[in-house]
Design a protein around this motif. Structure first.
Motif, PDB file in Angstrom:
ATOM      1  N   TYR A  10       0.832  -1.201   0.000  1.00 42.73           N
ATOM      2  CA  TYR A  10       0.000   0.000   0.000  1.00 42.73           C
ATOM      3  C   TYR A  10       0.868   1.253   0.000  1.00 42.73           C
ATOM      4  CZ  TYR A  10       0.731   0.638   5.050  1.00 42.73           C
ATOM      5  OH  TYR A  10       1.281   0.837   6.284  1.00 42.73           O
ATOM      6  N   LYS A  11       0.259   2.344  -0.423  1.00 39.16           N
ATOM      7  CA  LYS A  11       0.937   3.641  -0.414  1.00 39.16           C
ATOM      8  C   LYS A  11      -0.054   4.693   0.049  1.00 39.16           C
ATOM      9  CE  LYS A  11      -0.242   4.312  -5.267  1.00 39.16           C
ATOM     10  NZ  LYS A  11       0.227   4.520  -6.632  1.00 39.16           N
ATOM     11  N   PHE A  12       0.465   5.839   0.451  1.00 34.93           N
ATOM     12  CA  PHE A  12      -0.360   6.976   0.846  1.00 34.93           C
ATOM     13  C   PHE A  12      -0.395   7.973  -0.300  1.00 34.93           C
ATOM     14  CE2 PHE A  12       1.186   5.350   4.924  1.00 34.93           C
ATOM     15  CZ  PHE A  12       0.020   5.319   5.674  1.00 34.93           C
ATOM     16  N   GLU A  13      -1.590   8.445  -0.625  1.00 36.20           N
ATOM     17  CA  GLU A  13      -1.749   9.499  -1.635  1.00 36.20           C
ATOM     18  C   GLU A  13      -2.636  10.591  -1.056  1.00 36.20           C
ATOM     19  OE1 GLU A  13      -3.342   8.395  -5.441  1.00 36.20           O
ATOM     20  OE2 GLU A  13      -1.825   6.824  -5.752  1.00 36.20           O
ATOM     21  N   THR A  14      -2.264  11.836  -1.268  1.00 36.62           N
ATOM     22  CA  THR A  14      -3.096  12.945  -0.824  1.00 36.62           C
ATOM     23  C   THR A  14      -4.390  12.966  -1.636  1.00 36.62           C
ATOM     24  OG1 THR A  14      -1.129  14.208  -0.224  1.00 36.62           O
ATOM     25  CG2 THR A  14      -3.187  15.446  -0.481  1.00 36.62           C
ATOM     26  N   LEU A  15      -5.500  13.103  -0.951  1.00 37.15           N
ATOM     27  CA  LEU A  15      -6.819  13.133  -1.577  1.00 37.15           C
ATOM     28  C   LEU A  15      -6.909  14.263  -2.608  1.00 37.15           C
ATOM     29  CD1 LEU A  15      -9.863  12.263  -1.628  1.00 37.15           C
ATOM     30  CD2 LEU A  15     -10.216  13.923   0.220  1.00 37.15           C
ATOM     31  N   THR A  16      -7.453  13.948  -3.785  1.00 38.56           N
ATOM     32  CA  THR A  16      -7.753  14.958  -4.801  1.00 38.56           C
ATOM     33  C   THR A  16      -9.148  14.691  -5.350  1.00 38.56           C
ATOM     34  OG1 THR A  16      -6.989  13.747  -6.758  1.00 38.56           O
ATOM     35  CG2 THR A  16      -5.317  14.962  -5.498  1.00 38.56           C
ATOM     36  N   GLU A  17      -9.636  15.622  -6.159  1.00 38.44           N
ATOM     37  CA  GLU A  17     -10.960  15.444  -6.774  1.00 38.44           C
ATOM     38  C   GLU A  17     -10.968  14.309  -7.788  1.00 38.44           C
ATOM     39  OE1 GLU A  17      -8.575  18.124  -9.277  1.00 38.44           O
ATOM     40  OE2 GLU A  17      -9.093  18.208  -7.144  1.00 38.44           O
ATOM     41  N   LYS A  18      -9.807  13.833  -8.189  1.00 37.43           N
ATOM     42  CA  LYS A  18      -9.729  12.758  -9.177  1.00 37.43           C
ATOM     43  C   LYS A  18      -9.976  11.372  -8.586  1.00 37.43           C
ATOM     44  CE  LYS A  18      -6.529  15.348 -12.069  1.00 37.43           C
ATOM     45  NZ  LYS A  18      -5.175  15.464 -12.608  1.00 37.43           N
ATOM     46  N   HIS A  19      -9.885  11.244  -7.263  1.00 37.70           N
ATOM     47  CA  HIS A  19     -10.082   9.936  -6.639  1.00 37.70           C
ATOM     48  C   HIS A  19     -11.562   9.562  -6.619  1.00 37.70           C
ATOM     49  CE1 HIS A  19      -6.033  10.800  -4.823  1.00 37.70           C
ATOM     50  NE2 HIS A  19      -5.881   9.559  -5.245  1.00 37.70           N
ATOM     51  N   ILE A  53      -5.202   5.567   1.627  1.00 39.25           N
ATOM     52  CA  ILE A  53      -4.363   4.378   1.670  1.00 39.25           C
ATOM     53  C   ILE A  53      -4.780   3.534   0.475  1.00 39.25           C
ATOM     54  CG2 ILE A  53      -3.732   2.355   3.026  1.00 39.25           C
ATOM     55  CD1 ILE A  53      -5.084   4.447   5.345  1.00 39.25           C
ATOM     56  N   ILE A  54      -3.876   3.361  -0.475  1.00 35.39           N
ATOM     57  CA  ILE A  54      -4.221   2.763  -1.765  1.00 35.39           C
ATOM     58  C   ILE A  54      -3.316   1.568  -2.054  1.00 35.39           C
ATOM     59  CG2 ILE A  54      -4.274   3.182  -4.266  1.00 35.39           C
ATOM     60  CD1 ILE A  54      -5.066   6.062  -3.660  1.00 35.39           C
ATOM     61  N   CYS A  55      -3.927   0.511  -2.556  1.00 37.00           N
ATOM     62  CA  CYS A  55      -3.168  -0.657  -3.009  1.00 37.00           C
ATOM     63  C   CYS A  55      -3.774  -1.132  -4.324  1.00 37.00           C
ATOM     64  CB  CYS A  55      -3.198  -1.772  -1.965  1.00 37.00           C
ATOM     65  SG  CYS A  55      -2.151  -3.183  -2.382  1.00 37.00           S
ATOM     66  N   GLU A  56      -2.940  -1.256  -5.339  1.00 35.73           N
ATOM     67  CA  GLU A  56      -3.415  -1.688  -6.659  1.00 35.73           C
ATOM     68  C   GLU A  56      -4.615  -0.845  -7.119  1.00 35.73           C
ATOM     69  OE1 GLU A  56      -1.938  -3.873  -8.573  1.00 35.73           O
ATOM     70  OE2 GLU A  56      -0.435  -4.476  -7.098  1.00 35.73           O
ATOM     71  N   GLU A  58      -6.924   0.435  -5.529  1.00 35.40           N
ATOM     72  CA  GLU A  58      -8.113   0.344  -4.674  1.00 35.40           C
ATOM     73  C   GLU A  58      -7.884   1.153  -3.409  1.00 35.40           C
ATOM     74  OE1 GLU A  58     -10.909  -2.869  -2.258  1.00 35.40           O
ATOM     75  OE2 GLU A  58      -9.309  -3.611  -3.547  1.00 35.40           O
ATOM     76  N   ILE A  59      -8.905   1.921  -3.008  1.00 33.25           N
ATOM     77  CA  ILE A  59      -8.815   2.695  -1.777  1.00 33.25           C
ATOM     78  C   ILE A  59      -9.119   1.756  -0.610  1.00 33.25           C
ATOM     79  CG2 ILE A  59      -9.779   4.612  -0.449  1.00 33.25           C
ATOM     80  CD1 ILE A  59     -10.334   5.967  -3.203  1.00 33.25           C
ATOM     81  N   ILE A  60      -8.100   1.509   0.188  1.00 33.61           N
ATOM     82  CA  ILE A  60      -8.188   0.592   1.323  1.00 33.61           C
ATOM     83  C   ILE A  60      -8.683   1.333   2.562  1.00 33.61           C
ATOM     84  CG2 ILE A  60      -6.840  -0.987   2.788  1.00 33.61           C
ATOM     85  CD1 ILE A  60      -7.060  -1.848  -0.172  1.00 33.61           C
ATOM     86  N   GLY A  61      -8.322   2.602   2.677  1.00 34.42           N
ATOM     87  CA  GLY A  61      -8.702   3.397   3.845  1.00 34.42           C
ATOM     88  C   GLY A  61      -8.219   4.821   3.685  1.00 34.42           C
ATOM     89  N   PHE A  62      -8.295   5.575   4.779  1.00 34.90           N
ATOM     90  CA  PHE A  62      -7.808   6.947   4.764  1.00 34.90           C
ATOM     91  C   PHE A  62      -7.475   7.385   6.178  1.00 34.90           C
ATOM     92  CE2 PHE A  62     -12.337   7.479   5.552  1.00 34.90           C
ATOM     93  CZ  PHE A  62     -12.382   8.502   6.500  1.00 34.90           C
ATOM     94  N   VAL A  63      -6.634   8.402   6.256  1.00 34.63           N
ATOM     95  CA  VAL A  63      -6.310   9.043   7.525  1.00 34.63           C
ATOM     96  C   VAL A  63      -6.287  10.543   7.286  1.00 34.63           C
ATOM     97  CG1 VAL A  63      -3.803   8.795   7.186  1.00 34.63           C
ATOM     98  CG2 VAL A  63      -4.723   9.104   9.506  1.00 34.63           C
ATOM     99  N   SER A  64      -6.897  11.278   8.185  1.00 30.16           N
ATOM    100  CA  SER A  64      -6.949  12.730   8.083  1.00 30.16           C
ATOM    101  C   SER A  64      -6.213  13.309   9.295  1.00 30.16           C
ATOM    102  CB  SER A  64      -8.413  13.190   8.078  1.00 30.16           C
ATOM    103  OG  SER A  64      -8.490  14.582   7.969  1.00 30.16           O
ATOM    104  N   LEU A  65      -5.253  14.201   9.033  1.00 34.38           N
ATOM    105  CA  LEU A  65      -4.396  14.738  10.087  1.00 34.38           C
ATOM    106  C   LEU A  65      -4.515  16.252  10.161  1.00 34.38           C
ATOM    107  CD1 LEU A  65      -1.182  12.665   9.270  1.00 34.38           C
ATOM    108  CD2 LEU A  65      -2.859  12.180  11.056  1.00 34.38           C
ATOM    109  N   ARG A 108      -9.575  11.712  11.524  1.00 38.72           N
ATOM    110  CA  ARG A 108     -10.376  10.562  11.072  1.00 38.72           C
ATOM    111  C   ARG A 108      -9.412   9.482  10.599  1.00 38.72           C
ATOM    112  NH1 ARG A 108     -13.829  14.222  11.855  1.00 38.72           N
ATOM    113  NH2 ARG A 108     -15.951  14.273  11.063  1.00 38.72           N
ATOM    114  N   PHE A 109      -9.798   8.225  10.865  1.00 38.13           N
ATOM    115  CA  PHE A 109      -9.009   7.086  10.391  1.00 38.13           C
ATOM    116  C   PHE A 109      -9.979   5.952  10.148  1.00 38.13           C
ATOM    117  CE2 PHE A 109      -6.280   3.280  11.551  1.00 38.13           C
ATOM    118  CZ  PHE A 109      -5.577   3.270  10.360  1.00 38.13           C
ATOM    119  N   ALA A 110      -9.956   5.396   8.949  1.00 35.04           N
ATOM    120  CA  ALA A 110     -10.898   4.322   8.629  1.00 35.04           C
ATOM    121  C   ALA A 110     -10.282   3.377   7.610  1.00 35.04           C
ATOM    122  CB  ALA A 110     -12.199   4.901   8.073  1.00 35.04           C
ATOM    123  N   ILE A 111     -10.686   2.134   7.708  1.00 33.06           N
ATOM    124  CA  ILE A 111     -10.300   1.083   6.772  1.00 33.06           C
ATOM    125  C   ILE A 111     -11.583   0.528   6.165  1.00 33.06           C
ATOM    126  CG2 ILE A 111      -9.171  -1.179   6.531  1.00 33.06           C
ATOM    127  CD1 ILE A 111      -7.216   1.038   7.298  1.00 33.06           C
TER     128      ILE A 111
END
Length: 198
Positions: A10-19, A53-56, A58-65, A108-111
């Motif tokens: 998995y990798k972390f990507e900053t949320l954009t309108e394209k997701h 949180i993205i893998c292949e 697919e959005i697996i989850g997210f974390v907001s800081l 926020r943190f969710a899977i």
């Protein structure tokens, strides 16, 4: 997808309108609504930043800081409170207990519910904590990570990931947590992690 594969890829990507968030479902209406309707607006207004949180693809989850503070009086360990008081450059005996200490808040943190209850959330949270620790060691002074966690996630944070609840909540958690989880699983508790002790 295999959980071990996700942990390694998995990798972390900053949320954009394209997701495309339409298929994300974590089991909480509040968290689903946040990621689909509020997160990007709050990020654009510099309230917080949300990492997917993205893998292949697919959005697996997210974390907001976001930045926050924790009042000195909320630190459970009296030795830590006494040690931190002098940093206010005031008479130690006169420092108000509610003086704020710098913190990063996990807003926020969710899977996705397809991937919960198998250690993936703790694995990802440890990486988030390590990233914040590196930030605190190299770029900005902060000592604590705080979270306003749901009652249903209390054990995830406190038992599995070593966060501490506020002392004022001890009796409520000890005597009523199971009932609160049944009646109102999204009731929140403030918890914190001391980066110097974790």
């Amino acid at each position: 997808m295999d959980i071990e594969y996700i942990k390694d890829n998995y990798k972390f990507e900053t949320l954009t309108e394209k997701h495309d968030l339409s298929n994300f479902e974590c089991g909480s209406d509040d968290l689903n609504d946040f990621i689909k309707n509020d997160a990007l607006n709050q990020q654009e207004d510099k309230i917080n930043i949300t990492k997917l949180i993205i893998c292949e693809e697919e959005i697996i989850g997210f974390v907001s800081l976001l930045t926050d503070t924790i009042p000195l009086k909320n630190i459970r360990d009296e030795n830590i409170r006494l040690k931190l008081k002098p940093h206010y450059n005031e008479d130690v005996e006169k420092v108000p207990k509610k003086k704020p200490l710098p913190a990063i808040k996990i807003g926020r943190f969710a899977i996705d519910k397809k991937y919960t209850n198998n250690g993936l959330g703790s694995h990802i949270l440890r990486n988030v904590i390590n990233s914040i620790r590196k930030l605190s060691e190299n770029d900005v002074g902060l000592r604590f990570i705080i979270v306003e966690g749901y009652a249903s996630a209390y054990n995830f944070y406190a038992v599995h990931n070593h966060f501490s609840n506020l002392k004022k909540d001890d009796e409520l958690i000890k005597d009523k947590l199971d009932r609160i989880i049944q009646q109102n699983p999204e009731q929140t508790f403030y918890l914190y992690l001391d980066l110097k002790k974790s």
